[in-house]
Design an enzyme around this catalytic site. Structure first.
Site, PDB file in Angstrom:
ATOM      1  N   LYS A  42       0.814  -1.190   0.000  1.00 16.00           N
ATOM      2  CA  LYS A  42       0.000   0.000   0.000  1.00 16.00           C
ATOM      3  C   LYS A  42       0.858   1.255   0.000  1.00 16.00           C
ATOM      4  O   LYS A  42       0.398   2.340  -0.291  1.00 16.00           O
ATOM      5  CB  LYS A  42      -0.879   0.041   1.254  1.00 16.00           C
ATOM      6  CG  LYS A  42      -1.794  -1.120   1.433  1.00 16.00           C
ATOM      7  CD  LYS A  42      -2.526  -0.953   2.805  1.00 16.00           C
ATOM      8  CE  LYS A  42      -3.238  -2.229   3.158  1.00 16.00           C
ATOM      9  NZ  LYS A  42      -3.625  -2.271   4.576  1.00 16.00           N
ATOM     10  N   GLY A  43       2.112   1.113   0.396  1.00 20.04           N
ATOM     11  CA  GLY A  43       2.950   2.261   0.725  1.00 20.04           C
ATOM     12  C   GLY A  43       3.106   3.307  -0.362  1.00 20.04           C
ATOM     13  O   GLY A  43       3.305   4.480  -0.068  1.00 20.04           O
ATOM     14  N   GLU A  98       7.590   2.653  -6.010  1.00 18.85           N
ATOM     15  CA  GLU A  98       7.700   2.069  -4.670  1.00 18.85           C
ATOM     16  C   GLU A  98       7.900   3.191  -3.659  1.00 18.85           C
ATOM     17  O   GLU A  98       8.375   4.283  -4.009  1.00 18.85           O
ATOM     18  CB  GLU A  98       8.885   1.086  -4.683  1.00 18.85           C
ATOM     19  CG  GLU A  98       9.207   0.370  -3.405  1.00 18.85           C
ATOM     20  CD  GLU A  98       8.114  -0.534  -2.856  1.00 18.85           C
ATOM     21  OE1 GLU A  98       7.025  -0.022  -2.572  1.00 18.85           O
ATOM     22  OE2 GLU A  98       8.371  -1.732  -2.675  1.00 18.85           O
ATOM     23  N   ASP A  99       7.536   2.927  -2.407  1.00 16.13           N
ATOM     24  CA  ASP A  99       7.728   3.942  -1.360  1.00 16.13           C
ATOM     25  C   ASP A  99       9.182   4.009  -0.910  1.00 16.13           C
ATOM     26  O   ASP A  99       9.770   5.081  -0.830  1.00 16.13           O
ATOM     27  CB  ASP A  99       6.788   3.693  -0.166  1.00 16.13           C
ATOM     28  CG  ASP A  99       6.858   2.264   0.376  1.00 16.13           C
ATOM     29  OD1 ASP A  99       7.623   1.432  -0.166  1.00 16.13           O
ATOM     30  OD2 ASP A  99       6.141   1.978   1.348  1.00 16.13           O
ATOM     31  N   LYS A 130      17.257   3.463   1.120  1.00 11.95           N
ATOM     32  CA  LYS A 130      18.166   3.271   2.267  1.00 11.95           C
ATOM     33  C   LYS A 130      19.350   2.447   1.774  1.00 11.95           C
ATOM     34  O   LYS A 130      19.383   1.224   1.976  1.00 11.95           O
ATOM     35  CB  LYS A 130      17.455   2.463   3.362  1.00 11.95           C
ATOM     36  CG  LYS A 130      16.610   3.240   4.321  1.00 11.95           C
ATOM     37  CD  LYS A 130      16.148   2.282   5.432  1.00 11.95           C
ATOM     38  CE  LYS A 130      15.034   2.861   6.242  1.00 11.95           C
ATOM     39  NZ  LYS A 130      14.436   1.847   7.153  1.00 11.95           N
ATOM     40  N   PHE A 151      13.814   4.310  10.803  1.00 13.17           N
ATOM     41  CA  PHE A 151      12.478   3.856  10.413  1.00 13.17           C
ATOM     42  C   PHE A 151      11.579   5.066  10.165  1.00 13.17           C
ATOM     43  O   PHE A 151      11.346   5.873  11.063  1.00 13.17           O
ATOM     44  CB  PHE A 151      11.862   2.948  11.476  1.00 13.17           C
ATOM     45  CG  PHE A 151      10.647   2.238  10.969  1.00 13.17           C
ATOM     46  CD1 PHE A 151      10.775   1.095  10.189  1.00 13.17           C
ATOM     47  CD2 PHE A 151       9.381   2.741  11.205  1.00 13.17           C
ATOM     48  CE1 PHE A 151       9.660   0.450   9.674  1.00 13.17           C
ATOM     49  CE2 PHE A 151       8.253   2.104  10.689  1.00 13.17           C
ATOM     50  CZ  PHE A 151       8.394   0.959   9.935  1.00 13.17           C
ATOM     51  N   VAL A 152      11.084   5.173   8.925  1.00 10.22           N
ATOM     52  CA  VAL A 152      10.286   6.346   8.556  1.00 10.22           C
ATOM     53  C   VAL A 152       8.822   5.980   8.313  1.00 10.22           C
ATOM     54  O   VAL A 152       8.505   4.852   7.928  1.00 10.22           O
ATOM     55  CB  VAL A 152      10.869   7.059   7.311  1.00 10.22           C
ATOM     56  CG1 VAL A 152      12.177   7.738   7.636  1.00 10.22           C
ATOM     57  CG2 VAL A 152      11.034   6.109   6.140  1.00 10.22           C
ATOM     58  N   ASP A 158       3.783   3.264   6.661  1.00  8.49           N
ATOM     59  CA  ASP A 158       3.089   2.997   7.927  1.00  8.49           C
ATOM     60  C   ASP A 158       4.000   2.412   9.001  1.00  8.49           C
ATOM     61  O   ASP A 158       5.103   1.943   8.728  1.00  8.49           O
ATOM     62  CB  ASP A 158       1.967   1.981   7.696  1.00  8.49           C
ATOM     63  CG  ASP A 158       2.496   0.550   7.560  1.00  8.49           C
ATOM     64  OD1 ASP A 158       3.452   0.352   6.773  1.00  8.49           O
ATOM     65  OD2 ASP A 158       1.997  -0.340   8.247  1.00  8.49           O
TER      66      ASP A 158
HETATM   67  P1  5GP Z   1      13.012  -4.392   1.079  1.00  6.44           P
HETATM   68  O1  5GP Z   1      12.579  -5.667   0.416  1.00  6.44           O
HETATM   69  O2  5GP Z   1      13.647  -3.406   0.153  1.00  6.44           O
HETATM   70  O3  5GP Z   1      13.884  -4.688   2.275  1.00  6.44           O
HETATM   71  O4  5GP Z   1      11.708  -3.804   1.727  1.00  6.44           O
HETATM   72  C1  5GP Z   1      10.996  -2.767   1.235  1.00  6.44           C
HETATM   73  C2  5GP Z   1       9.727  -2.633   2.039  1.00  6.44           C
HETATM   74  O5  5GP Z   1      10.027  -2.647   3.462  1.00  6.44           O
HETATM   75  C3  5GP Z   1       9.078  -1.306   1.784  1.00  6.44           C
HETATM   76  O6  5GP Z   1       8.197  -1.355   0.695  1.00  6.44           O
HETATM   77  C4  5GP Z   1       8.389  -1.035   3.098  1.00  6.44           C
HETATM   78  O7  5GP Z   1       7.133  -1.666   3.102  1.00  6.44           O
HETATM   79  C5  5GP Z   1       9.259  -1.693   4.141  1.00  6.44           C
HETATM   80  N1  5GP Z   1      10.186  -0.716   4.782  1.00  6.44           N
HETATM   81  C6  5GP Z   1      11.520  -0.681   4.707  1.00  6.44           C
HETATM   82  N2  5GP Z   1      12.026   0.346   5.425  1.00  6.44           N
HETATM   83  C7  5GP Z   1      10.967   0.990   5.951  1.00  6.44           C
HETATM   84  C8  5GP Z   1      10.817   2.152   6.785  1.00  6.44           C
HETATM   85  O8  5GP Z   1      11.757   2.843   7.202  1.00  6.44           O
HETATM   86  N3  5GP Z   1       9.536   2.496   7.108  1.00  6.44           N
HETATM   87  C9  5GP Z   1       8.449   1.807   6.705  1.00  6.44           C
HETATM   88  N4  5GP Z   1       7.257   2.248   7.081  1.00  6.44           N
HETATM   89  N5  5GP Z   1       8.549   0.706   5.911  1.00  6.44           N
HETATM   90  C10 5GP Z   1       9.791   0.307   5.544  1.00  6.44           C
END
Ligand code: 5GP
Length: 179
Positions: A42-43, A98-99, A130, A151-152, A158
């Site tokens: 949803k992000g 993507e968020d 990140k 963590f944002v 969310d």
């Molecule tokens: P990845 O597979 O790149 O590790 O994960 C990406 C997903 O992790 C993002 O789409 C998000 O849902 C979640 N995520 C990673 N870091 C954060 C953060 O700082 N805050 C939030 N709310 N979600 C995060």
């Protein structure tokens, strides 16, 4: 916004200025192409809504929702499709929105799944990156902001389904989740 729980990292004006810059780049890069913008739920919904309204090209929109596999494969980051795209991406120029990209594993698998459906091209646009936490090598063609390992929340992101509606990108104070 409850400022006892969050610190503002990027306010709405700063985000919108950056969103407009990215949308201009996309508008330049996708002239004459069959642009299909795919939001990851949803992000990405807030970023996606602002971004597409600044892109000055014909385009289509679709959404996809994924979740991690069960406990045994969590470390691999492999994903399961919870909601697939409604339409074929054959011969389309797919832009995944993507968020945030953290380890990169989610997008790595999404890209792998979509690449098998014979699109013309696949690129990625993420509001936040990140880079310090990356595990999968995944090129990001468009990035809003590179952020430190905090963590944002807000602007679609969310914590336990809260804070998505905050207009700013905020750092969640550890006191909220270390209770
Ligand atoms: P990845 O597979 O790149 O590790 O994960 C990406 C997903 O992790 C993002 O789409 C998000 O849902 C979640 N995520 C990673 N870091 C954060 C953060 O700082 N805050 C939030 N709310 N979600 C995060």
């Amino acid at each position: 916004m409850n400022l006892e729980q969050v610190d503002i990292l990027y306010d709405r004006d700063v985000i919108m200025a950056r969103v407009k810059e990215i949308a201009q780049e996309i508008t330049r890069d996708y002239q004459g192409k069959s642009l299909l913008v795919v939001g990851i739920l949803k992000g990405a919904f807030v970023f996606m809504a602002d971004l597409v309204r600044e892109i000055d090209l014909p385009l289509e929109i679709d959404f996809m929702d994924v979740s991690s596999y069960g406990a045994s494969t969590v470390s691999s980051g492999e994903v399961r499709i919870v909601k697939d795209l409604d339409y074929s991406i054959h011969d389309k120029d797919v832009l995944i929105v993507e968020d945030i990209v953290d380890t990169g594993l989610t997008l790595y698998y999404i890209k792998e799944i979509l690449a098998k459906r014979s699109p013309c091209s696949i690129k990625i646009c993420s509001l936040l990156d990140k880079p310090s936490r990356r595990k999968a090598h995944i090129p990001l063609e468009y990035v809003g902001f590179a952020i430190p390992d905090k963590f944002v929340v807000g602007y679609g992101l969310d914590y336990a389904e809260q804070y998505r509606h905050y207009p700013a990108v905020c750092v969640l104070k550890p006191s909220v989740y270390e209770k």
